[in-house]
Design a protein around this motif. Structure first.
Motif, PDB file in Angstrom:
ATOM      1  N   TYR A   1     -62.838 -95.359 -13.094  1.00 55.62           N
ATOM      2  CA  TYR A   1     -61.664 -96.232 -13.165  1.00 55.62           C
ATOM      3  C   TYR A   1     -60.777 -95.779 -14.314  1.00 55.62           C
ATOM      4  CZ  TYR A   1     -58.880-100.431 -14.091  1.00 55.62           C
ATOM      5  OH  TYR A   1     -57.853-101.292 -14.305  1.00 55.62           O
ATOM      6  N   ALA A   2     -59.490 -95.835 -14.097  1.00 57.40           N
ATOM      7  CA  ALA A   2     -58.507 -95.645 -15.170  1.00 57.40           C
ATOM      8  C   ALA A   2     -57.465 -96.724 -14.975  1.00 57.40           C
ATOM      9  CB  ALA A   2     -57.880 -94.258 -15.103  1.00 57.40           C
ATOM     10  N   GLY A   3     -57.210 -97.500 -16.004  1.00 57.55           N
ATOM     11  CA  GLY A   3     -56.266 -98.592 -15.822  1.00 57.55           C
ATOM     12  C   GLY A   3     -55.619 -99.040 -17.104  1.00 57.55           C
ATOM     13  N   GLY A   4     -54.641 -99.906 -16.924  1.00 56.55           N
ATOM     14  CA  GLY A   4     -53.915-100.446 -18.057  1.00 56.55           C
ATOM     15  C   GLY A   4     -53.104 -99.397 -18.790  1.00 56.55           C
ATOM     16  N   ILE A   5     -52.801 -98.296 -18.098  1.00 56.82           N
ATOM     17  CA  ILE A   5     -52.106 -97.205 -18.778  1.00 56.82           C
ATOM     18  C   ILE A   5     -50.678 -97.630 -19.101  1.00 56.82           C
ATOM     19  CG2 ILE A   5     -51.400 -96.018 -16.654  1.00 56.82           C
ATOM     20  CD1 ILE A   5     -52.032 -93.375 -18.281  1.00 56.82           C
ATOM     21  N   ARG A   6     -50.304 -97.407 -20.331  1.00 62.81           N
ATOM     22  CA  ARG A   6     -48.965 -97.736 -20.801  1.00 62.81           C
ATOM     23  C   ARG A   6     -48.359 -96.493 -21.435  1.00 62.81           C
ATOM     24  NH1 ARG A   6     -49.640-101.296 -17.850  1.00 62.81           N
ATOM     25  NH2 ARG A   6     -49.863-103.491 -18.311  1.00 62.81           N
ATOM     26  N   PHE A   7     -47.232 -96.092 -20.888  1.00 59.22           N
ATOM     27  CA  PHE A   7     -46.470 -94.983 -21.457  1.00 59.22           C
ATOM     28  C   PHE A   7     -45.451 -95.606 -22.402  1.00 59.22           C
ATOM     29  CE2 PHE A   7     -48.028 -93.406 -17.389  1.00 59.22           C
ATOM     30  CZ  PHE A   7     -48.627 -92.209 -17.782  1.00 59.22           C
ATOM     31  N   VAL A   8     -45.723 -95.541 -23.690  1.00 59.98           N
ATOM     32  CA  VAL A   8     -44.943 -96.230 -24.711  1.00 59.98           C
ATOM     33  C   VAL A   8     -43.745 -95.403 -25.171  1.00 59.98           C
ATOM     34  CG1 VAL A   8     -45.074 -97.264 -27.021  1.00 59.98           C
ATOM     35  CG2 VAL A   8     -47.035 -97.405 -25.479  1.00 59.98           C
ATOM     36  N   ALA A   9     -43.937 -94.095 -25.312  1.00 59.14           N
ATOM     37  CA  ALA A   9     -42.876 -93.210 -25.804  1.00 59.14           C
ATOM     38  C   ALA A   9     -43.089 -91.817 -25.214  1.00 59.14           C
ATOM     39  CB  ALA A   9     -42.909 -93.145 -27.332  1.00 59.14           C
ATOM     40  N   PRO A  10     -42.005 -91.044 -25.072  1.00 52.58           N
ATOM     41  CA  PRO A  10     -42.143 -89.704 -24.484  1.00 52.58           C
ATOM     42  C   PRO A  10     -42.798 -88.712 -25.432  1.00 52.58           C
ATOM     43  CG  PRO A  10     -39.884 -90.067 -25.167  1.00 52.58           C
ATOM     44  CD  PRO A  10     -40.612 -91.366 -25.383  1.00 52.58           C
ATOM     45  N   ILE A  11     -43.351 -87.679 -24.829  1.00 50.02           N
ATOM     46  CA  ILE A  11     -43.895 -86.531 -25.567  1.00 50.02           C
ATOM     47  C   ILE A  11     -42.980 -85.357 -25.262  1.00 50.02           C
ATOM     48  CG2 ILE A  11     -45.856 -84.967 -25.848  1.00 50.02           C
ATOM     49  CD1 ILE A  11     -47.650 -87.264 -24.830  1.00 50.02           C
ATOM     50  N   HIS A  12     -42.627 -84.608 -26.288  1.00 49.79           N
ATOM     51  CA  HIS A  12     -41.721 -83.477 -26.124  1.00 49.79           C
ATOM     52  C   HIS A  12     -42.490 -82.159 -26.180  1.00 49.79           C
ATOM     53  CE1 HIS A  12     -38.417 -86.293 -26.666  1.00 49.79           C
ATOM     54  NE2 HIS A  12     -39.109 -86.801 -27.682  1.00 49.79           N
ATOM     55  N   VAL A  13     -41.960 -81.154 -25.524  1.00 50.94           N
ATOM     56  CA  VAL A  13     -42.546 -79.816 -25.591  1.00 50.94           C
ATOM     57  C   VAL A  13     -42.598 -79.401 -27.060  1.00 50.94           C
ATOM     58  CG1 VAL A  13     -42.173 -77.381 -25.055  1.00 50.94           C
ATOM     59  CG2 VAL A  13     -41.841 -79.105 -23.297  1.00 50.94           C
ATOM     60  N   GLY A  14     -43.716 -78.834 -27.449  1.00 53.56           N
ATOM     61  CA  GLY A  14     -43.900 -78.399 -28.822  1.00 53.56           C
ATOM     62  C   GLY A  14     -44.532 -79.447 -29.713  1.00 53.56           C
ATOM     63  N   ASN A  15     -44.638 -80.692 -29.230  1.00 51.10           N
ATOM     64  CA  ASN A  15     -45.296 -81.735 -30.020  1.00 51.10           C
ATOM     65  C   ASN A  15     -46.780 -81.433 -30.153  1.00 51.10           C
ATOM     66  OD1 ASN A  15     -43.612 -84.856 -29.048  1.00 51.10           O
ATOM     67  ND2 ASN A  15     -43.001 -83.314 -30.515  1.00 51.10           N
ATOM     68  N   LEU A  16     -47.326 -81.794 -31.299  1.00 48.21           N
ATOM     69  CA  LEU A  16     -48.771 -81.799 -31.474  1.00 48.21           C
ATOM     70  C   LEU A  16     -49.266 -83.105 -30.874  1.00 48.21           C
ATOM     71  CD1 LEU A  16     -51.370 -80.588 -32.639  1.00 48.21           C
ATOM     72  CD2 LEU A  16     -50.855 -81.810 -34.765  1.00 48.21           C
ATOM     73  N   VAL A  17     -50.154 -83.002 -29.889  1.00 51.69           N
ATOM     74  CA  VAL A  17     -50.663 -84.169 -29.174  1.00 51.69           C
ATOM     75  C   VAL A  17     -52.109 -84.417 -29.594  1.00 51.69           C
ATOM     76  CG1 VAL A  17     -51.140 -85.150 -26.895  1.00 51.69           C
ATOM     77  CG2 VAL A  17     -49.156 -83.648 -27.218  1.00 51.69           C
ATOM     78  N   GLU A  18     -52.422 -85.678 -29.879  1.00 50.35           N
ATOM     79  CA  GLU A  18     -53.790 -86.078 -30.188  1.00 50.35           C
ATOM     80  C   GLU A  18     -54.205 -87.145 -29.186  1.00 50.35           C
ATOM     81  OE1 GLU A  18     -54.385 -87.379 -34.188  1.00 50.35           O
ATOM     82  OE2 GLU A  18     -53.747 -85.459 -35.034  1.00 50.35           O
ATOM     83  N   VAL A  19     -55.320 -86.918 -28.521  1.00 50.56           N
ATOM     84  CA  VAL A  19     -55.872 -87.897 -27.594  1.00 50.56           C
ATOM     85  C   VAL A  19     -57.185 -88.381 -28.206  1.00 50.56           C
ATOM     86  CG1 VAL A  19     -56.569 -88.386 -25.221  1.00 50.56           C
ATOM     87  CG2 VAL A  19     -54.858 -86.601 -25.676  1.00 50.56           C
ATOM     88  N   GLU A  20     -57.167 -89.628 -28.666  1.00 47.25           N
ATOM     89  CA  GLU A  20     -58.339 -90.221 -29.307  1.00 47.25           C
ATOM     90  C   GLU A  20     -59.062 -91.091 -28.280  1.00 47.25           C
ATOM     91  OE1 GLU A  20     -57.014 -92.378 -32.735  1.00 47.25           O
ATOM     92  OE2 GLU A  20     -56.088 -90.592 -33.622  1.00 47.25           O
ATOM     93  N   ALA A  21     -60.369 -90.883 -28.168  1.00 49.14           N
ATOM     94  CA  ALA A  21     -61.186 -91.623 -27.207  1.00 49.14           C
ATOM     95  C   ALA A  21     -62.406 -92.178 -27.918  1.00 49.14           C
ATOM     96  CB  ALA A  21     -61.617 -90.695 -26.072  1.00 49.14           C
ATOM     97  N   LYS A  22     -62.750 -93.446 -27.590  1.00 46.09           N
ATOM     98  CA  LYS A  22     -63.964 -94.013 -28.183  1.00 46.09           C
ATOM     99  C   LYS A  22     -64.593 -95.016 -27.236  1.00 46.09           C
ATOM    100  CE  LYS A  22     -61.719 -97.585 -30.927  1.00 46.09           C
ATOM    101  NZ  LYS A  22     -61.548 -98.119 -32.256  1.00 46.09           N
ATOM    102  N   VAL A  23     -65.914 -95.049 -27.279  1.00 43.73           N
ATOM    103  CA  VAL A  23     -66.695 -95.996 -26.480  1.00 43.73           C
ATOM    104  C   VAL A  23     -66.481 -97.399 -27.048  1.00 43.73           C
ATOM    105  CG1 VAL A  23     -69.027 -96.704 -25.811  1.00 43.73           C
ATOM    106  CG2 VAL A  23     -68.443 -94.266 -25.910  1.00 43.73           C
TER     107      VAL A  23
END
Length: 158
Positions: A54-76
């Motif tokens: 399941y994947a849900g409740g996804i909210r796109f709050v702000a755009p990501i631009h090419v060249g941005n450093l992206v961090e995806v933090e995940a925790k149980v």
């Protein structure tokens, strides 16, 4: 025995092939990164191969631009017998300034499976801090809400 890894952060640069027609990183690319981080987190916790349930409740709050450093933090934030509820936050920044901003957040449920695809037991996660307890309790509330939504969505199936 080593304690299971509860959280993980994936970091990378947003590339030109990730851009949509509007010039921002495509939502589908962000969802792929979320799924990868959820898998890495769930596999680290369970020590097993895991699949997305399941994947849900996804909210796109702000755009990501090419060249941005992206961090995806995940925790149980919750464990069932074979499932793990993973809270995810995606942040982006200009790599020159490193001023992180939240871009996306959601919950993903992963299930640990064996070589034949059968569900297997995962280690139990116990909340320790006040924040952990709130997130754990919210995961339980969301499970109840998903049951109601699932029942309501039956009208759309054959």
């Amino acid at each position: 025995m080593q304690k299971p890894q509860r959280d993980i952060t994936l970091r990378f640069l947003a590339e030109p092939q990730d851009v949509n027609f509007g010039g921002k990183v495509h939502g589908g690319a962000v969802m792929k990164w979320i799924d990868l981080a959820a898998y890495a987190c769930a596999a680290g916790w369970s020590g097993r191969y895991c699949v997305t349930a399941y994947a849900g409740g996804i909210r796109f709050v702000a755009p990501i631009h090419v060249g941005n450093l992206v961090e995806v933090e995940a925790k149980v934030i919750y464990t069932g017998s074979s499932s793990m509820h993973i809270a995810l936050e995606v942040c982006a920044s200009d790599p020159k300034s490193l001023n992180k901003r939240l871009t996306t957040h959601c919950i993903v449920i992963m299930v640990a499976v064996d070589e034949s695809g059968e569900k297997v037991q995962v280690p139990k996660w116990q909340p320790e801090t006040e924040k952990d307890i709130k997130q754990h309790d919210t995961a339980i509330k969301l499970m109840d809400m998903r049951k109601i939504i699932s029942e309501e969505m039956e009208i759309f199936t054959d």
